[in-house]
Design a protein around this motif. Structure first.
Motif, PDB file in Angstrom:
ATOM      1  N   ASP A 150       7.577  55.983  43.312  1.00  0.00           N
ATOM      2  CA  ASP A 150       6.906  54.687  43.346  1.00  0.00           C
ATOM      3  C   ASP A 150       6.904  54.048  41.965  1.00  0.00           C
ATOM      4  OD1 ASP A 150       5.473  54.632  46.204  1.00  0.00           O
ATOM      5  OD2 ASP A 150       5.347  56.667  45.391  1.00  0.00           O
ATOM      6  N   LEU A 151       6.806  54.898  40.953  1.00  0.00           N
ATOM      7  CA  LEU A 151       6.778  54.444  39.562  1.00  0.00           C
ATOM      8  C   LEU A 151       7.462  55.487  38.693  1.00  0.00           C
ATOM      9  CD1 LEU A 151       3.038  53.326  39.299  1.00  0.00           C
ATOM     10  CD2 LEU A 151       4.981  51.811  38.899  1.00  0.00           C
ATOM     11  N   THR A 157       9.263  50.052  38.133  1.00  0.00           N
ATOM     12  CA  THR A 157       9.078  50.075  39.582  1.00  0.00           C
ATOM     13  C   THR A 157       9.950  49.005  40.226  1.00  0.00           C
ATOM     14  OG1 THR A 157       7.436  49.978  41.377  1.00  0.00           O
ATOM     15  CG2 THR A 157       7.114  48.462  39.526  1.00  0.00           C
TER      16      THR A 157
END
Length: 373
Positions: free
Chosen positions: A180-181, A203
């Motif tokens: 996600d990041l 991201t």
């Protein structure tokens, strides 16, 4: 001999850095100035992420990522035990519980089998599995396919801690595009480092990017005196962004140089000591070139012999996190962390930077072979 020679790099680009810094002094926008926007665009383009959001340091990058993903009390966050403390440090700061995962004995990165056991164990402890943070240790990307498959099956979010590995590649993708990041650090000794502290988050999620921009600036809304959430103060200084722009311009070339140096080490040493192993579908950025002693080899004696020969070496990391006072109360893999404990007593790193000349490297190699007998 320098373990990391930042002066050699500075000599290469000093005039350009001076020009960049002078421009910042002229326009006077010392926090989040135009160089920060330029850097964020170029960082994202370099790794292929949609968004790059800079911040004050790599630890803040991790904490901001946890904030953005809604980590809170009662959550379990899975981290490797064999890494720097920052990866785990941010978890209790959010009220959550770090759960220490075993690493692979060859890559030193998070082991998917151990992660699976730790998830089950966390549930048994009454915790809610929330997030996994693989680390790209020593510059080598984690095994993202295996870890992502398990995370998705368990409904976990993922943050790639690429403080040591940003710019490495895994199966055709560059770090900065996994999970996600992704977070990274621009600490001066990193392969891409500024002349102070700095960090960034990456991201492909538009909403997460917008949230991170707010969180790093006191939770601001449409302007700085409209605070719409609890945030923190973690903005990148413009002068550091200016310096990083010139370093980023030569980063690809420096990564190629690091690879040549790593290849030379491996070719010369693999017959006498355990050298790093990089899979065919990966590329390390060689933040460190880390060896592992074999049975019967005395690490401390070897390092002392190197010191006597004028060769610097160092140990990352002499004690896994689960054995340290600050973290020894938190859950671990129920089968134990024997690999983390063993390699902490075996590993040591040699001088590694893009400006290590062949003659100097030969001195390192010769001294090490002599030390190994």
């Amino acid at each position: 001999m320098q373990f990391i020679d930042l002066a050699a790099q500075q000599a290469r680009i000093r005039e350009k850095i001076d020009t960049r810094i002078a421009a910042v002094l002229d326009h006077g926008a010392y926090i989040l100035g135009p160089e920060v926007d330029e850097l964020e665009e170029k960082l994202a383009a370099f790794c292929g992420a949609k968004h790059a959001i800079t911040c004050a340091n790599g630890t803040d990058a991790l904490q901001l990522a946890l904030m953005a993903l809604g980590v809170r009390t009662g959550d379990a966050v899975f981290v490797p035990s064999f890494t720097f403390a920052a990866t785990a440090e941010v978890v209790p700061c959010m009220g959550a519980t770090p759960v220490f995962v075993e690493v692979d004995p060859v890559s030193f990165n998070m082991d998917a089998g151990s992660l699976k056991r730790c998830i089950t164990h966390a549930k048994e402890q009454g915790l809610t599995p929330k997030l996994v943070i693989p680390v790209d240790l020593f510059g080598l990307p984690a095994d993202y396919d295996a870890l992502t498959e398990l995370a998705e099956a368990e409904g976990l979010k993922m943050i790639g801690d690429s403080a040591q590995g940003w710019g490495g590649t895994y199966r055709g993708r560059m770090t900065g595009t996994f999970g996600d990041l992704t977070t990274t650090s621009f600490f001066p000794a990193k392969p891409l480092g500024c002349y102070g502290d700095g960090g960034a988050m990456f991201t492909n999620d538009d909403d997460l990017a917008e949230l991170l921009v707010s969180l790093r600036f006191h939770g601001k809304g449409d302007y700085k005196y409209n605070n719409v959430r609890i945030g923190m103060n973690s903005r990148l200084d413009t002068i550091q962004a200016a310096i990083l722009l010139e370093k980023l311009a030569i980063y690809a070339d420096e990564l190629d140089a690091r690879q040549r140096i790593a290849d030379r080490y491996t070719d010369a040493l693999q017959d006498v000591i355990d050298t790093p192993v990089v899979g065919n579908e990966c590329r390390s950025i060689w933040a460190q070139y880390t060896l592992k002693t074999r049975d019967g080899q005395d690490r401390e004696a070897i390092m002392e012999r190197l010191k006597e020969a004028g060769i610097p070496s160092t140990v990352y990391y002499p004690m896994p996190l689960h054995m340290q006072k600050a973290y020894d109360r938190f859950p671990t893999d129920p089968e134990g962390l024997a690999t983390s404990e063993a390699i902490a007593k075996q590993v040591f790193s040699l001088p590694m930077h893009p400006y290590l000349e062949p003659d100097a490297q030969e001195q390192v190699i010769s001294a090490l072979r002599d030390a190994l007998g």
